[in-house]
Motif scaffolding. Structure first.
Motif, PDB file in Angstrom:
ATOM      1  N   ALA A 183      37.209  63.670  33.688  1.00 22.34           N
ATOM      2  CA  ALA A 183      38.264  63.962  32.707  1.00 22.34           C
ATOM      3  C   ALA A 183      39.414  64.738  33.318  1.00 22.34           C
ATOM      4  N   ALA A 184      39.174  65.409  34.434  1.00 29.46           N
ATOM      5  CA  ALA A 184      40.225  66.233  35.037  1.00 29.46           C
ATOM      6  C   ALA A 184      41.367  65.381  35.581  1.00 29.46           C
ATOM      7  N   LEU A 185      41.040  64.239  36.186  1.00 26.89           N
ATOM      8  CA  LEU A 185      42.077  63.397  36.777  1.00 26.89           C
ATOM      9  C   LEU A 185      42.964  62.760  35.717  1.00 26.89           C
ATOM     10  N   THR A 186      42.399  62.472  34.551  1.00 26.07           N
ATOM     11  CA  THR A 186      43.170  61.786  33.512  1.00 26.07           C
ATOM     12  C   THR A 186      43.756  62.748  32.484  1.00 26.07           C
ATOM     13  N   SER A 187      43.530  64.046  32.633  1.00 26.95           N
ATOM     14  CA  SER A 187      44.004  65.023  31.658  1.00 26.95           C
ATOM     15  C   SER A 187      45.523  65.176  31.710  1.00 26.95           C
ATOM     16  N   PRO A 188      46.219  64.938  30.601  1.00 27.31           N
ATOM     17  CA  PRO A 188      47.675  65.116  30.598  1.00 27.31           C
ATOM     18  C   PRO A 188      48.104  66.546  30.919  1.00 27.31           C
ATOM     19  N   ILE A 189      47.373  67.531  30.420  1.00 30.51           N
ATOM     20  CA  ILE A 189      47.798  68.914  30.659  1.00 30.51           C
ATOM     21  C   ILE A 189      47.528  69.328  32.104  1.00 30.51           C
ATOM     22  N   PHE A 190      46.443  68.855  32.693  1.00 33.36           N
ATOM     23  CA  PHE A 190      46.197  69.168  34.101  1.00 33.36           C
ATOM     24  C   PHE A 190      47.262  68.536  34.984  1.00 33.36           C
ATOM     25  N   ARG A 191      47.689  67.323  34.638  1.00 34.15           N
ATOM     26  CA  ARG A 191      48.767  66.693  35.411  1.00 34.15           C
ATOM     27  C   ARG A 191      50.063  67.494  35.257  1.00 34.15           C
ATOM     28  N   ALA A 192      50.346  67.940  34.035  1.00 36.27           N
ATOM     29  CA  ALA A 192      51.567  68.719  33.808  1.00 36.27           C
ATOM     30  C   ALA A 192      51.541  70.033  34.574  1.00 36.27           C
ATOM     31  N   LEU A 193      50.368  70.625  34.692  1.00 34.94           N
ATOM     32  CA  LEU A 193      50.233  71.878  35.436  1.00 34.94           C
ATOM     33  C   LEU A 193      50.183  71.660  36.946  1.00 34.94           C
ATOM     34  N   GLY A 194      50.118  70.411  37.365  1.00 37.14           N
ATOM     35  CA  GLY A 194      50.141  70.107  38.793  1.00 37.14           C
ATOM     36  C   GLY A 194      48.823  70.284  39.510  1.00 37.14           C
ATOM     37  N   GLY A 202      33.995  68.766  28.133  1.00 32.35           N
ATOM     38  CA  GLY A 202      34.600  68.170  29.320  1.00 32.35           C
ATOM     39  C   GLY A 202      35.595  69.120  29.943  1.00 32.35           C
ATOM     40  N   VAL A 203      35.792  68.973  31.243  1.00 31.65           N
ATOM     41  CA  VAL A 203      36.766  69.811  31.954  1.00 31.65           C
ATOM     42  C   VAL A 203      38.094  69.059  31.962  1.00 31.65           C
ATOM     43  N   HIS A 204      38.889  69.300  30.941  1.00 29.08           N
ATOM     44  CA  HIS A 204      40.172  68.625  30.783  1.00 29.08           C
ATOM     45  C   HIS A 204      41.261  69.584  30.302  1.00 29.08           C
ATOM     46  N   GLY A 205      40.888  70.756  29.807  1.00 27.32           N
ATOM     47  CA  GLY A 205      41.864  71.737  29.358  1.00 27.32           C
ATOM     48  C   GLY A 205      42.592  71.375  28.089  1.00 27.32           C
ATOM     49  N   MET A 206      42.261  70.245  27.467  1.00 23.78           N
ATOM     50  CA  MET A 206      43.046  69.773  26.333  1.00 23.78           C
ATOM     51  C   MET A 206      42.877  70.644  25.088  1.00 23.78           C
ATOM     52  N   SER A 207      41.688  71.202  24.886  1.00 24.59           N
ATOM     53  CA  SER A 207      41.523  72.118  23.748  1.00 24.59           C
ATOM     54  C   SER A 207      42.407  73.347  23.929  1.00 24.59           C
ATOM     55  N   GLY A 208      42.509  73.823  25.158  1.00 22.81           N
ATOM     56  CA  GLY A 208      43.391  74.958  25.438  1.00 22.81           C
ATOM     57  C   GLY A 208      44.846  74.609  25.233  1.00 22.81           C
ATOM     58  N   TRP A 209      45.235  73.407  25.670  1.00 20.03           N
ATOM     59  CA  TRP A 209      46.614  72.963  25.464  1.00 20.03           C
ATOM     60  C   TRP A 209      46.940  72.859  23.984  1.00 20.03           C
TER      61      TRP A 209
END
Length: 487
Positions: free
Chosen positions: A62-73, A456-463
């Motif tokens: 989920a980390a590679l496809t996470s929109p917020i992780f991509r935005a954070l670089g 999942g490790v995606h950060g989306m709930s935090g976003w």
């Protein structure tokens, strides 16, 4: 003066919320109960010196496809090791089933089931970003990409009702999907397990199932560096047990409190409305996990050598065996032959063990609050498909569901998913609302995996929590472009 934001918990969602709020100009403080940051994103020497084990998550599709992780670089600052084989599923007879990142190679290996596998997974993998947009938010809304949502929903219905299994003619293809579905740690087959399995399988053929070089801790450290680069501070060894006793500021002045915790921490606020408190008390937690970490004298001697090419391995035998094992757990019993999710990071990351040696990360599902140490059953399943592995064991570290709950208060009863993963609780997480990250307490938001989109490790709930908080302050919706611009 900028408003303050206090974030409780430094798991991936808490760190993501903190990074977003710091970039938005708030003065951010993160409070973590443990001595090190990360929550489930920690890597430690649990067995012997030189052996580095992931305490929580180990593989991160989920980390590679996470929109917020991509935005954070994060794709630029974390070194992702992406294997050709996303995951493997050995069987007692014949070759193992392999979910290669190359979907056509996977179909070729599955022989008579190749066409059915392609029909099921290719449309989802091709539109992975649209699929993640749909699954990465609250489901009570109009999907932005309705065709992808409908396509996914139809596949979920097929596999969740068990009807889709009839499309497979061999045990290998059926087991390959069942192993991914069992990640949901819920009743099988079900719509929830099918939804999880199909998303994971699509990710296996789209971005892959990567391992971060050096361990999961590097993801937490990358997020922490982003927070500090934008003026935020992180305090470890600070356990919050009562919201009434926590000095986090003044909501009237725009100050925020973000909770990357179990919703139960909300019950410590005396001003919490009765209806919301009742919903939190009725929110259900699912089975827990029992985890085993092993230091090995060498690589695992899999009967099928191809299994050694995949960091992630699903152990449990046929689809029918896995379904039976997961049903036993959900009935409150520990199966004699459990489903085991195993990870061998050493096959792709040489930093995880001394030269020539290896580490094994494995967990199995157990009833909530189970004190049972199932190490013997876990290792027996590994030995079943890798005869002789016991002779390589140098040291073992085990943690029961009770131990995990004591170590991490967010893991209620050892539940690492933030709540039972069912269709009902995909909508009611932890309450039924279009904005479940917002709580009835002014300035207080929930950012944990107990909110959509869940584990999942995606950060989306935090976003979503940070976005909702910023939107409430601005009086209008906030998007990724509003926070990150052209970054």
């Amino acid at each position: 003066m900028a408003a303050h934001a206090t974030v409780v918990g430094s798991g991936p969602n808490g760190l993501t919320a903190a990074a977003v709020l710091a970039r938005a100009g708030l003065r951010v403080r993160v409070l973590e109960a443990a001595d090190t940051i990360g929550g489930g994103l920690r890597t430690e020497a649990l067995t012997l010196p030189g052996f580095r084990h992931d305490v929580g998550s180990a593989v991160h599709p989920a980390a590679l496809t996470s929109p917020i992780f991509r935005a954070l670089g994060l794709h630029r600052v974390v070194s992702w090791l992406n294997p050709d084989a996303s995951y493997a599923h050995p069987l007692d007879r014949g070759p193992a089933a392999i979910a290669w990142r190359d979907i056509d190679r996977t179909a070729d290996d599955l022989g008579p089931d190749g066409r059915a596998w392609l029909a099921m997974t290719r449309p989802l993998a091709r539109h992975i970003n649209e699929l993640v947009t749909f699954t990465g938010d609250q489901l009570i809304r109009m999907p932005r990409h309705p065709l992808t949502a409908v396509r996914y929903g139809l596949r979920v219905l097929e596999q969740g009702t068990g009807l889709g299994a009839a499309s497979f003619r061999t045990p290998r293809a059926a087991a390959l999907l069942a192993g991914a579905m069992a990640h949901a740690n819920t009743w099988m087959p079900s719509l929830a397990s099918a939804a999880a399995g199909l998303l994971l399988t699509a990710q296996a053929h789209a971005g892959g199932w990567p391992v971060p070089h050096g361990g999961a801790q590097t993801i937490a450290e990358a997020l922490a560096a982003d927070i500090r680069a934008h003026g935020g501070v992180i305090e470890t060894g600070t356990r919050v047990t009562s919201l009434d006793d926590l000095d986090w500021g003044d909501p009237a002045a725009g100050d925020l409190l973000i909770l990357d915790t179990s919703p139960r921490l909300m019950l410590t606020a005396s001003a919490l409305p009765t209806a919301y408190a009742r919903a939190v008390r009725h929110y259900r937690y699912g089975p827990g996990v029992m985890k085993v970490d092993v230091a090995l004298a060498g690589p695992i001697p899999w009967r099928d050598p191809n299994v050694g090419r995949a960091p992630t391995v699903h152990l449990g035998g046929t689809r029918e065996e896995i379904i039976a094992a997961e049903r036993e757990v959900n009935r409150g019993r520990i199966p004699a032959r459990p489903y085991v999710l195993a990870v061998q990071p050493s096959v792709i990351d040489p930093t995880r063990a001394p030269a020539g040696k290896a580490v094994l990360w494995a967990y199995t599902h157990v009833p909530l609050d189970s004190p049972t140490d199932a190490t013997a059953a876990v290792l027996a399943q590994v030995e079943r498909f890798a005869p002789g592995v016991r002779d390589l064991i140098l040291a073992v570290h085990s943690s029961t569901a009770v131990t995990r709950a004591h170590t991490n208060p967010a893991e209620i009863g050892g539940d690492i998913s933030g709540g039972a993963f069912t269709l009902a609780q995909a909508i009611r997480r932890p309450v039924v609302s279009r904005h479940p990250w917002r709580t009835p307490l002014p300035g207080v938001y929930l950012a944990s995996s107990s909110t959509p989109p869940g584990p999942g490790v995606h950060g989306m709930s935090g976003w979503h929590a940070a976005r909702t908080a910023l939107g409430d302050a601005a009086g209008l919706p906030v998007t990724l472009d509003d926070v990150f611009g052209d970054d």
